[in-house]
Scaffold this active site. Structure first.
Site, PDB file in Angstrom:
ATOM      1  N   ASP A 103      -3.446  -4.585  57.541  1.00  0.00           N
ATOM      2  CA  ASP A 103      -2.587  -4.993  56.425  1.00  0.00           C
ATOM      3  C   ASP A 103      -1.252  -4.232  56.521  1.00  0.00           C
ATOM      4  OD1 ASP A 103      -1.956  -6.236  53.994  1.00  0.00           O
ATOM      5  OD2 ASP A 103      -2.789  -4.578  52.801  1.00  0.00           O
TER       6      ASP A 103
ATOM      7  N   SER B 199      -3.246  -9.610  42.908  1.00  0.00           N
ATOM      8  CA  SER B 199      -4.112  -9.131  41.827  1.00  0.00           C
ATOM      9  C   SER B 199      -3.542  -9.606  40.503  1.00  0.00           C
ATOM     10  CB  SER B 199      -4.183  -7.596  41.840  1.00  0.00           C
ATOM     11  OG  SER B 199      -5.047  -7.168  42.866  1.00  0.00           O
TER      12      SER B 199
HETATM   13  P1  13P Z   1      -2.313  -6.284  44.939  1.00  0.00           P
HETATM   14  O1  13P Z   1      -1.680  -4.932  44.764  1.00  0.00           O
HETATM   15  O2  13P Z   1      -1.730  -7.278  43.974  1.00  0.00           O
HETATM   16  O3  13P Z   1      -3.785  -6.237  44.894  1.00  0.00           O
HETATM   17  O4  13P Z   1      -1.891  -6.808  46.401  1.00  0.00           O
HETATM   18  C1  13P Z   1      -2.606  -6.362  47.537  1.00  0.00           C
HETATM   19  C2  13P Z   1      -1.919  -6.729  48.808  1.00  0.00           C
HETATM   20  O5  13P Z   1      -1.027  -7.543  48.875  1.00  0.00           O
HETATM   21  C3  13P Z   1      -2.396  -6.064  50.036  1.00  0.00           C
HETATM   22  O6  13P Z   1      -1.607  -6.393  51.139  1.00  0.00           O
HETATM   23  O1  G3H Z   2      -0.219  -3.879  49.804  1.00  0.00           O
HETATM   24  C1  G3H Z   2      -0.726  -2.772  49.894  1.00  0.00           C
HETATM   25  C2  G3H Z   2      -2.190  -2.608  49.711  1.00  0.00           C
HETATM   26  O2  G3H Z   2      -2.536  -2.656  48.354  1.00  0.00           O
HETATM   27  C3  G3H Z   2      -2.661  -1.349  50.388  1.00  0.00           C
HETATM   28  O3  G3H Z   2      -2.358  -0.234  49.626  1.00  0.00           O
HETATM   29  O4  G3H Z   2      -1.125   1.172  51.257  1.00  0.00           O
HETATM   30  O5  G3H Z   2      -2.209   2.178  49.206  1.00  0.00           O
HETATM   31  O6  G3H Z   2      -3.603   1.343  51.104  1.00  0.00           O
HETATM   32  P1  G3H Z   2      -2.312   1.210  50.342  1.00  0.00           P
HETATM   33 ZN    ZN Z   3       0.444  -6.764  50.669  1.00  0.00          ZN
END
Ligand code: 13P
Ligand code: G3H
Ligand code: ZN
Length: 311
Positions: free
Chosen positions: A82, A216
């Protein structure tokens, strides 16, 4: 079944008018909760790992936990990076067993975004790994990048064909009104997705899978629960689930959810410890946290994503 790439998952999701949930994972209980819901509902899954998750839990621990999830569930699961910040991080995940990576060049100028994304695609495709790129900027916090609401930019549909053709990405994350984190909109605001932009992008890229980050919806009963048990979450709301559901029926094939899982988990731990002040066995407070993750993921599969029974 071994880990899968996102190729077939997205083909099926596009044709079927649903989206696959991409849930962020940081430890065993989160993975087990997500798997519990997906298994009960027969859902495909993307388990995604951020740079911060790798720093917290270690690449090897996370990949081995996900391998265990594949063995235990028998579900089609993609292991995805991610918000890959650079080529080196993507390469390390590709070499280390991930089946999908995101290269997030959205903070760079357009031509630089194309150059870095193309480099990742070339390496990933040579290793059988799929790639998600991003065009447009979401507000909120991701790892160490913070984008203010004023700096957030909707994706320009005029750029998407050029970006996808020149980079060779397998999916594209776009900005149409979602934002990262739990503090998205103020109560009383009427947050909506720019489904008109999504529709136009769908016209420009027929059959091509689109990704929504920041999805979310910050359920208010969970915010209240956290605060009831000593938390201090400011008032905030997210994009309503009904809007996200519409996007899932359109070109959106992957919906990213992290904050709602954090919210569910934190509410469960706070409640358990407040009601059982004598407990000091982590299993006692992590078991309800895992159950809360499972319930939240089941809710998303059934009410937002529409991917139940699609495994
Ligand atoms: P949220 O913070 O809305 O859960 O988004 C998560 C996300 O986009 C992770 O890449
Ligand atoms: O978009 C980001 C995700 O919610 C991951 O969050 O970088 O704190 O792991 P993080
Ligand atoms: Zn994201």
């Amino acid at each position: 079944m071994p880990l899968v790439t996102t190729t077939k998952m997205f083909e099926d999701a596009y044709k079927g008018g649903y989206a696959v949930g991409a849930f962020n994972v940081n430890n065993m209980e989160i993975i087990q909760g997500i798997i519990g819901a997906a298994k009960k509902l027969g859902s495909p899954l993307i388990l995604q790992v951020s740079k911060g998750a790798r720093a917290y839990a270690n690449h090897t621990y996370l990949t081995k936990l996900v391998e265990a999830a594949v063995i235990e569930s028998g579900l089609p699961i993609a292991l995805h990076l991610d918000h890959g910040p650079d080529f080196e991080t993507c390469k390390s995940c590709i070499d280390g067993g991930f089946t999908s990576v995101m290269i997030d060049g959205s903070a760079h100028p357009y031509e630089e975004n194309i150059a870095i994304t193309k480099k990742v695609v070339e390496y990933a495709h040579a290793h059988g790994v799929t790639v998600e790129g991003e065009l447009g900027k979401l507000a909120g916090v991701e790892d160490d990048v913070q984008v203010s609401a004023e700096d957030a930019l909707f994706t320009n549909p005029d750029e998407v064909e050029d970006f996808v053709t020149r980079t060779g990405v397998d999916s594209l994350a776009i900005a149409i009104g979602t934002s990262h984190g739990a503090y998205k909109f103020k109560p009383g605001q009427d947050p909506k997705l720019r489904l008109d932009i999504l529709e136009e992008i769908g016209r420009r890229l027929p059959g091509f899978p689109i990704v929504l980050h920041g999805a979310s919806s910050v359920p208010q009963d969970f915010v209240a629960l956290v605060n009831q048990y000593g938390g201090k979450m400011p008032d905030a709301i997210g994009i309503p689930e009904s809007e996200l559901k519409k996007a899932a029926a359109m070109a959106v094939c992957k919906i990213n959810i992290d904050s709602d899982l954090r919210l569910a988990m934190t509410a469960a731990v706070r409640r358990h410890l407040a009601e059982n002040p004598g407990d000091f066995d982590p299993r006692q407070y992590l078991a309800p946290a895992r159950d809360a993750i499972e319930a939240m993921v089941a809710h998303k599969i059934q009410n937002v994503l529409g991917c139940a029974g699609k495994a």
